[in-house]
Design an enzyme around this catalytic site. Structure first.
Site, PDB file in Angstrom:
ATOM      1  N   GLY A  73       0.816  -1.201   0.000  1.00 33.78           N
ATOM      2  CA  GLY A  73       0.000   0.000   0.000  1.00 33.78           C
ATOM      3  C   GLY A  73       0.853   1.254   0.000  1.00 33.78           C
ATOM      4  N   GLY A 147      -5.662  -8.061  -6.617  1.00 38.10           N
ATOM      5  CA  GLY A 147      -4.400  -7.714  -7.244  1.00 38.10           C
ATOM      6  C   GLY A 147      -3.432  -8.872  -7.095  1.00 38.10           C
ATOM      7  N   ILE A 149      -1.550  -9.720  -4.569  1.00 34.52           N
ATOM      8  CA  ILE A 149      -1.673 -10.428  -3.296  1.00 34.52           C
ATOM      9  C   ILE A 149      -2.924 -11.299  -3.290  1.00 34.52           C
ATOM     10  CG2 ILE A 149      -2.093 -10.116  -0.826  1.00 34.52           C
ATOM     11  CD1 ILE A 149      -0.149  -7.783  -0.886  1.00 34.52           C
ATOM     12  N   ARG A 170     -11.876  -3.660  -8.359  1.00 32.03           N
ATOM     13  CA  ARG A 170     -12.512  -2.397  -8.732  1.00 32.03           C
ATOM     14  C   ARG A 170     -13.297  -2.522 -10.031  1.00 32.03           C
ATOM     15  NH1 ARG A 170      -8.469   2.510  -9.059  1.00 32.03           N
ATOM     16  NH2 ARG A 170      -7.545   1.057 -10.551  1.00 32.03           N
ATOM     17  N   ARG A 173     -12.873  -8.310 -14.880  1.00 33.05           N
ATOM     18  CA  ARG A 173     -11.940  -8.836 -15.870  1.00 33.05           C
ATOM     19  C   ARG A 173     -11.967 -10.364 -15.781  1.00 33.05           C
ATOM     20  NH1 ARG A 173      -8.576  -7.087 -11.618  1.00 33.05           N
ATOM     21  NH2 ARG A 173      -7.022  -8.620 -10.909  1.00 33.05           N
ATOM     22  N   ARG A 229      -5.767  -3.156   5.018  1.00 38.74           N
ATOM     23  CA  ARG A 229      -5.546  -2.022   5.910  1.00 38.74           C
ATOM     24  C   ARG A 229      -6.712  -1.944   6.884  1.00 38.74           C
ATOM     25  NH1 ARG A 229      -1.029  -2.154   4.379  1.00 38.74           N
ATOM     26  NH2 ARG A 229       0.267  -0.468   3.526  1.00 38.74           N
ATOM     27  N   ASP A 252      -5.154  -8.971  10.715  1.00 36.45           N
ATOM     28  CA  ASP A 252      -3.740  -8.624  10.802  1.00 36.45           C
ATOM     29  C   ASP A 252      -3.570  -7.112  10.859  1.00 36.45           C
ATOM     30  OD1 ASP A 252      -0.930  -9.242  10.844  1.00 36.45           O
ATOM     31  OD2 ASP A 252      -0.827  -8.477   8.795  1.00 36.45           O
ATOM     32  N   HIS A 276      -0.064  -6.807  12.482  1.00 38.50           N
ATOM     33  CA  HIS A 276       0.375  -6.344  11.164  1.00 38.50           C
ATOM     34  C   HIS A 276       1.707  -7.002  10.781  1.00 38.50           C
ATOM     35  CE1 HIS A 276       0.021  -2.753   8.164  1.00 38.50           C
ATOM     36  NE2 HIS A 276       0.427  -3.860   7.559  1.00 38.50           N
ATOM     37  N   GLY A 278       1.922  -9.371   8.189  1.00 37.29           N
ATOM     38  CA  GLY A 278       1.803 -10.015   6.886  1.00 37.29           C
ATOM     39  C   GLY A 278       3.057  -9.917   6.045  1.00 37.29           C
TER      40      GLY A 278
END
Length: 317
Positions: A73, A147, A149, A170, A173, A229, A252, A276, A278
Protein backbone atom coordinates in the site's frame (compact mmCIF):
# COMPACT_ATOMS: atom_id res chain seq x y z
CA UNK A 1 22.28 10.88 -16.01
CA UNK A 2 23.79 13.46 -13.67
CA UNK A 3 24.84 12.24 -10.24
CA UNK A 4 22.05 12.52 -7.70
CA UNK A 5 21.21 11.19 -4.26
CA UNK A 6 19.30 7.97 -3.69
CA UNK A 7 17.98 7.52 -0.16
CA UNK A 8 17.83 3.89 0.96
CA UNK A 9 16.47 2.47 4.24
CA UNK A 10 19.25 -0.17 4.21
CA UNK A 11 23.01 0.42 4.22
CA UNK A 12 23.92 0.45 0.51
CA UNK A 13 26.97 -1.78 1.05
CA UNK A 14 24.60 -4.52 2.24
CA UNK A 15 22.74 -4.63 -1.10
CA UNK A 16 24.63 -6.46 -3.82
CA UNK A 17 24.38 -5.28 -7.39
CA UNK A 18 23.29 -1.67 -7.00
CA UNK A 19 24.04 0.23 -10.23
CA UNK A 20 26.88 2.71 -10.23
CA UNK A 21 26.27 6.42 -10.66
CA UNK A 22 24.00 7.69 -7.88
CA UNK A 23 25.22 8.74 -4.45
CA UNK A 24 23.59 6.28 -2.07
CA UNK A 25 22.49 7.69 1.27
CA UNK A 26 21.30 5.51 4.16
CA UNK A 27 18.25 6.79 6.04
CA UNK A 28 15.93 4.54 8.02
CA UNK A 29 13.82 7.30 9.55
CA UNK A 30 16.27 8.69 12.10
CA UNK A 31 16.10 12.26 13.39
CA UNK A 32 19.04 13.43 11.28
CA UNK A 33 18.78 13.34 7.50
CA UNK A 34 21.78 11.80 5.69
CA UNK A 35 22.04 14.79 3.34
CA UNK A 36 20.01 17.75 2.12
CA UNK A 37 16.61 16.34 1.03
CA UNK A 38 16.62 18.85 -1.83
CA UNK A 39 19.29 16.73 -3.54
CA UNK A 40 17.35 13.48 -3.32
CA UNK A 41 16.20 12.18 -6.71
CA UNK A 42 15.07 8.67 -5.72
CA UNK A 43 13.47 8.22 -2.30
CA UNK A 44 12.89 4.76 -0.82
CA UNK A 45 10.52 5.26 2.11
CA UNK A 46 11.64 3.66 5.42
CA UNK A 47 9.77 0.41 6.04
CA UNK A 48 7.53 -0.25 9.05
CA UNK A 49 7.80 3.28 10.40
CA UNK A 50 4.91 5.56 11.43
CA UNK A 51 3.46 7.46 8.44
CA UNK A 52 4.76 10.80 9.78
CA UNK A 53 8.33 9.51 9.56
CA UNK A 54 8.22 8.67 5.87
CA UNK A 55 6.42 11.90 4.98
CA UNK A 56 8.74 14.18 7.01
CA UNK A 57 11.43 14.86 4.36
CA UNK A 58 9.02 15.05 1.42
CA UNK A 59 8.24 18.82 1.61
CA UNK A 60 11.99 19.45 1.19
CA UNK A 61 12.49 17.08 -1.76
CA UNK A 62 12.46 19.56 -4.62
CA UNK A 63 14.38 17.33 -7.05
CA UNK A 64 12.83 13.95 -6.36
CA UNK A 65 11.65 11.94 -9.39
CA UNK A 66 10.69 8.59 -7.82
CA UNK A 67 9.17 7.74 -4.45
CA UNK A 68 9.38 4.01 -3.80
CA UNK A 69 7.56 2.33 -0.92
CA UNK A 70 8.50 -1.10 0.40
CA UNK A 71 4.89 -1.85 1.25
CA UNK A 72 2.10 -3.00 -1.03
CA UNK A 73 0.00 0.00 0.00
CA UNK A 74 0.97 3.62 -0.50
CA UNK A 75 -1.69 5.36 1.60
CA UNK A 76 0.85 6.15 4.36
CA UNK A 77 2.92 8.44 2.09
CA UNK A 78 0.18 9.92 -0.07
CA UNK A 79 -0.35 12.90 2.30
CA UNK A 80 3.17 14.04 1.40
CA UNK A 81 2.63 13.98 -2.35
CA UNK A 82 1.10 17.47 -2.41
CA UNK A 83 4.51 18.88 -1.49
CA UNK A 84 6.32 17.29 -4.44
CA UNK A 85 6.91 18.72 -7.92
CA UNK A 86 4.78 17.44 -10.80
CA UNK A 87 5.84 14.30 -12.62
CA UNK A 88 7.07 12.32 -9.59
CA UNK A 89 6.41 8.58 -9.88
CA UNK A 90 4.98 6.91 -6.77
CA UNK A 91 5.77 3.19 -6.88
CA UNK A 92 4.65 0.38 -4.59
CA UNK A 93 6.30 -2.91 -3.67
CA UNK A 94 4.34 -5.27 -5.86
CA UNK A 95 6.27 -8.54 -5.97
CA UNK A 96 7.71 -8.19 -2.45
CA UNK A 97 4.90 -9.17 -0.08
CA UNK A 98 2.76 -11.66 -1.99
CA UNK A 99 4.35 -14.81 -0.55
CA UNK A 100 4.42 -13.67 3.08
CA UNK A 101 0.96 -12.10 3.09
CA UNK A 102 -0.63 -15.08 1.36
CA UNK A 103 1.01 -17.42 3.88
CA UNK A 104 -0.34 -15.40 6.80
CA UNK A 105 -3.81 -15.28 5.23
CA UNK A 106 -3.93 -19.07 5.11
CA UNK A 107 -2.59 -19.27 8.66
CA UNK A 108 -5.30 -16.89 9.91
CA UNK A 109 -8.06 -18.79 8.12
CA UNK A 110 -6.93 -22.20 9.38
CA UNK A 111 -6.19 -21.00 12.91
CA UNK A 112 -9.60 -19.37 13.18
CA UNK A 113 -11.61 -22.23 11.71
CA UNK A 114 -9.78 -24.96 13.61
CA UNK A 115 -9.76 -23.09 16.93
CA UNK A 116 -5.98 -22.84 17.37
CA UNK A 117 -6.14 -19.80 19.73
CA UNK A 118 -8.37 -21.80 22.07
CA UNK A 119 -6.00 -24.76 22.00
CA UNK A 120 -3.06 -22.49 22.88
CA UNK A 121 -4.97 -21.04 25.82
CA UNK A 122 -5.89 -24.56 26.93
CA UNK A 123 -2.26 -25.66 26.65
CA UNK A 124 -1.23 -22.77 28.91
CA UNK A 125 -3.63 -24.21 31.52
CA UNK A 126 -2.71 -27.84 30.89
CA UNK A 127 -6.23 -28.63 29.67
CA UNK A 128 -7.18 -31.16 26.95
CA UNK A 129 -10.07 -29.75 24.90
CA UNK A 130 -11.21 -31.86 21.97
CA UNK A 131 -14.31 -31.62 19.78
CA UNK A 132 -15.37 -30.91 16.23
CA UNK A 133 -14.33 -27.73 14.43
CA UNK A 134 -15.04 -26.34 10.95
CA UNK A 135 -12.67 -27.36 8.14
CA UNK A 136 -11.62 -25.19 5.23
CA UNK A 137 -12.51 -28.04 2.86
CA UNK A 138 -15.90 -27.59 1.18
CA UNK A 139 -16.06 -23.91 2.04
CA UNK A 140 -16.72 -20.96 -0.28
CA UNK A 141 -14.15 -18.12 -0.20
CA UNK A 142 -14.63 -14.56 -1.44
CA UNK A 143 -11.47 -12.51 -2.09
CA UNK A 144 -12.15 -8.76 -2.04
CA UNK A 145 -9.24 -7.03 -3.77
CA UNK A 146 -7.80 -9.20 -6.52
CA UNK A 147 -4.40 -7.71 -7.24
CA UNK A 148 -1.15 -9.63 -6.99
CA UNK A 149 -1.67 -10.43 -3.30
CA UNK A 150 -5.25 -11.58 -3.85
CA UNK A 151 -4.07 -13.83 -6.67
CA UNK A 152 -1.28 -15.23 -4.48
CA UNK A 153 -3.84 -16.03 -1.80
CA UNK A 154 -5.95 -17.95 -4.30
CA UNK A 155 -2.87 -19.84 -5.50
CA UNK A 156 -2.41 -21.18 -1.98
CA UNK A 157 -6.10 -21.95 -1.51
CA UNK A 158 -6.07 -24.25 -4.53
CA UNK A 159 -5.04 -27.30 -2.49
CA UNK A 160 -7.83 -27.05 0.09
CA UNK A 161 -10.76 -28.66 -1.79
CA UNK A 162 -12.91 -25.55 -1.71
CA UNK A 163 -16.40 -25.51 -3.13
CA UNK A 164 -15.89 -22.13 -4.77
CA UNK A 165 -13.64 -19.08 -4.91
CA UNK A 166 -15.09 -15.75 -6.00
CA UNK A 167 -13.00 -12.68 -6.79
CA UNK A 168 -13.87 -8.98 -6.53
CA UNK A 169 -11.86 -5.99 -7.72
CA UNK A 170 -12.51 -2.40 -8.73
CA UNK A 171 -13.44 -3.46 -12.26
CA UNK A 172 -14.41 -6.72 -13.94
CA UNK A 173 -11.94 -8.84 -15.87
CA UNK A 174 -11.14 -12.45 -16.65
CA UNK A 175 -8.22 -14.47 -15.24
CA UNK A 176 -6.95 -17.98 -15.80
CA UNK A 177 -8.71 -19.05 -12.60
CA UNK A 178 -12.02 -17.44 -13.50
CA UNK A 179 -13.91 -14.15 -13.63
CA UNK A 180 -13.18 -11.17 -11.39
CA UNK A 181 -16.39 -9.40 -10.41
CA UNK A 182 -16.65 -5.61 -10.06
CA UNK A 183 -17.27 -4.00 -6.68
CA UNK A 184 -20.81 -3.28 -7.79
CA UNK A 185 -21.59 -7.02 -7.50
CA UNK A 186 -20.12 -7.40 -4.02
CA UNK A 187 -23.42 -7.28 -2.14
CA UNK A 188 -24.82 -10.22 -4.11
CA UNK A 189 -21.70 -12.35 -3.50
CA UNK A 190 -21.35 -11.80 0.25
CA UNK A 191 -24.25 -14.02 1.39
CA UNK A 192 -22.69 -17.04 -0.38
CA UNK A 193 -19.23 -16.85 1.23
CA UNK A 194 -18.08 -18.82 4.28
CA UNK A 195 -14.80 -16.89 4.35
CA UNK A 196 -14.36 -13.27 3.17
CA UNK A 197 -10.74 -12.17 2.66
CA UNK A 198 -9.89 -8.47 2.38
CA UNK A 199 -6.74 -7.75 0.34
CA UNK A 200 -7.74 -4.45 -1.20
CA UNK A 201 -5.79 -1.16 -1.08
CA UNK A 202 -7.07 1.58 1.20
CA UNK A 203 -8.39 4.55 -0.76
CA UNK A 204 -11.47 6.76 -0.91
CA UNK A 205 -13.49 3.94 -2.46
CA UNK A 206 -12.52 1.26 0.06
CA UNK A 207 -12.36 3.20 3.34
CA UNK A 208 -15.03 1.62 5.56
CA UNK A 209 -16.05 -0.60 2.64
CA UNK A 210 -16.79 -3.15 5.36
CA UNK A 211 -19.54 -1.26 7.14
CA UNK A 212 -22.69 -2.39 8.91
CA UNK A 213 -24.42 -3.11 5.60
CA UNK A 214 -21.51 -5.20 4.29
CA UNK A 215 -21.34 -7.22 7.51
CA UNK A 216 -25.10 -7.75 7.59
CA UNK A 217 -24.87 -9.35 4.12
CA UNK A 218 -22.37 -11.95 5.38
CA UNK A 219 -23.86 -15.32 6.20
CA UNK A 220 -24.24 -16.50 9.80
CA UNK A 221 -21.03 -18.14 10.99
CA UNK A 222 -18.87 -16.58 8.27
CA UNK A 223 -15.25 -15.57 8.89
CA UNK A 224 -13.89 -12.13 7.92
CA UNK A 225 -10.12 -12.00 7.31
CA UNK A 226 -8.41 -8.62 6.90
CA UNK A 227 -4.83 -8.53 5.58
CA UNK A 228 -5.23 -5.18 3.78
CA UNK A 229 -5.55 -2.02 5.91
CA UNK A 230 -7.46 -1.44 9.12
CA UNK A 231 -9.38 1.48 7.65
CA UNK A 232 -11.13 -0.80 5.16
CA UNK A 233 -13.26 -2.01 8.09
CA UNK A 234 -15.59 0.06 10.27
CA UNK A 235 -14.37 -1.17 13.65
CA UNK A 236 -17.52 -0.18 15.53
CA UNK A 237 -19.72 -2.07 13.07
CA UNK A 238 -17.44 -5.12 13.26
CA UNK A 239 -17.55 -5.12 17.06
CA UNK A 240 -21.34 -5.16 16.98
CA UNK A 241 -21.35 -8.27 14.80
CA UNK A 242 -18.61 -10.27 16.54
CA UNK A 243 -19.90 -9.48 20.02
CA UNK A 244 -23.26 -10.91 18.96
CA UNK A 245 -21.47 -14.11 17.94
CA UNK A 246 -22.97 -14.07 14.45
CA UNK A 247 -19.63 -13.90 12.61
CA UNK A 248 -15.94 -14.25 13.49
CA UNK A 249 -12.88 -12.31 12.36
CA UNK A 250 -9.13 -12.68 11.90
CA UNK A 251 -7.36 -9.32 11.67
CA UNK A 252 -3.74 -8.62 10.80
CA UNK A 253 -4.59 -4.92 10.56
CA UNK A 254 -6.88 -2.81 12.71
CA UNK A 255 -8.29 0.69 13.03
CA UNK A 256 -6.82 2.15 15.21
CA UNK A 257 -3.35 0.68 14.75
CA UNK A 258 -1.46 -0.25 16.82
CA UNK A 259 -4.48 -1.52 18.71
CA UNK A 260 -4.41 0.19 22.14
CA UNK A 261 -4.29 -1.80 25.34
CA UNK A 262 -7.82 -2.34 26.58
CA UNK A 263 -9.46 -1.92 23.17
CA UNK A 264 -12.55 -4.17 22.95
CA UNK A 265 -11.23 -5.94 19.84
CA UNK A 266 -8.57 -7.63 21.99
CA UNK A 267 -11.20 -9.59 23.92
CA UNK A 268 -14.05 -9.75 21.42
CA UNK A 269 -15.34 -13.32 21.06
CA UNK A 270 -14.25 -15.11 17.91
CA UNK A 271 -11.61 -12.50 16.98
CA UNK A 272 -7.98 -13.39 16.27
CA UNK A 273 -5.60 -10.40 16.10
CA UNK A 274 -2.05 -10.41 14.77
CA UNK A 275 0.06 -7.20 14.89
CA UNK A 276 0.37 -6.34 11.16
CA UNK A 277 2.88 -9.10 10.41
CA UNK A 278 1.80 -10.02 6.89
CA UNK A 279 4.95 -8.59 5.31
CA UNK A 280 7.90 -8.69 7.73
CA UNK A 281 9.28 -12.21 7.34
CA UNK A 282 12.48 -13.79 6.05
CA UNK A 283 10.97 -13.53 2.56
CA UNK A 284 10.95 -9.73 2.68
CA UNK A 285 14.59 -8.70 2.35
CA UNK A 286 15.63 -10.72 -0.73
CA UNK A 287 12.52 -9.60 -2.60
CA UNK A 288 12.90 -5.98 -1.50
CA UNK A 289 16.54 -5.94 -2.63
CA UNK A 290 15.58 -7.46 -5.98
CA UNK A 291 12.94 -4.76 -6.46
CA UNK A 292 15.36 -1.96 -5.58
CA UNK A 293 18.07 -3.26 -7.92
CA UNK A 294 15.59 -3.37 -10.78
CA UNK A 295 14.04 0.04 -10.06
CA UNK A 296 17.43 1.72 -9.68
CA UNK A 297 18.72 0.12 -12.86
CA UNK A 298 15.72 1.60 -14.65
CA UNK A 299 16.38 4.98 -13.02
CA UNK A 300 20.07 5.03 -14.00
CA UNK A 301 19.15 4.04 -17.58
CA UNK A 302 16.45 6.74 -17.66
CA UNK A 303 13.70 4.15 -18.14
CA UNK A 304 10.18 4.26 -16.72
CA UNK A 305 10.09 2.59 -13.30
CA UNK A 306 7.86 -0.38 -12.61
CA UNK A 307 4.97 -0.54 -10.14
CA UNK A 308 3.86 3.06 -10.77
CA UNK A 309 0.73 3.77 -8.72
CA UNK A 310 0.33 7.43 -9.69
CA UNK A 311 2.20 10.42 -11.07
CA UNK A 312 2.05 13.74 -9.22
CA UNK A 313 0.34 16.51 -11.13
CA UNK A 314 -1.48 14.04 -13.38
CA UNK A 315 -5.27 14.11 -13.60
CA UNK A 316 -6.79 12.15 -10.73
CA UNK A 317 -3.53 12.05 -8.73
Amino acid sequence: MTAADVWLPFPPDEIDGLPEGPRYRFWDGGEEFPADPAGCAFYVVPYMKPPAVGVRPMPLMRSVRVVQTLSAGTDHVEPGLKHLPPGVRLCNARGVHEASTAELTLALILASLRGIPGFVRAQDKGEWRGGFRPALADKSVLIVGYGSIGAAIEDRLAAFELTRVERVARSARTTERGPVHPLTELSSLLPQADVVVLSTPLNETTRHLVDAGFLARMKDGALLVNVSRGGVVDTKALLTEVESGRITAALDVTDPEPLPTGHPLWRAPGVLVTPHVGGPTSAFLPRAERLLRDQLRRYVNQEEPGNVVLVTGAEGA
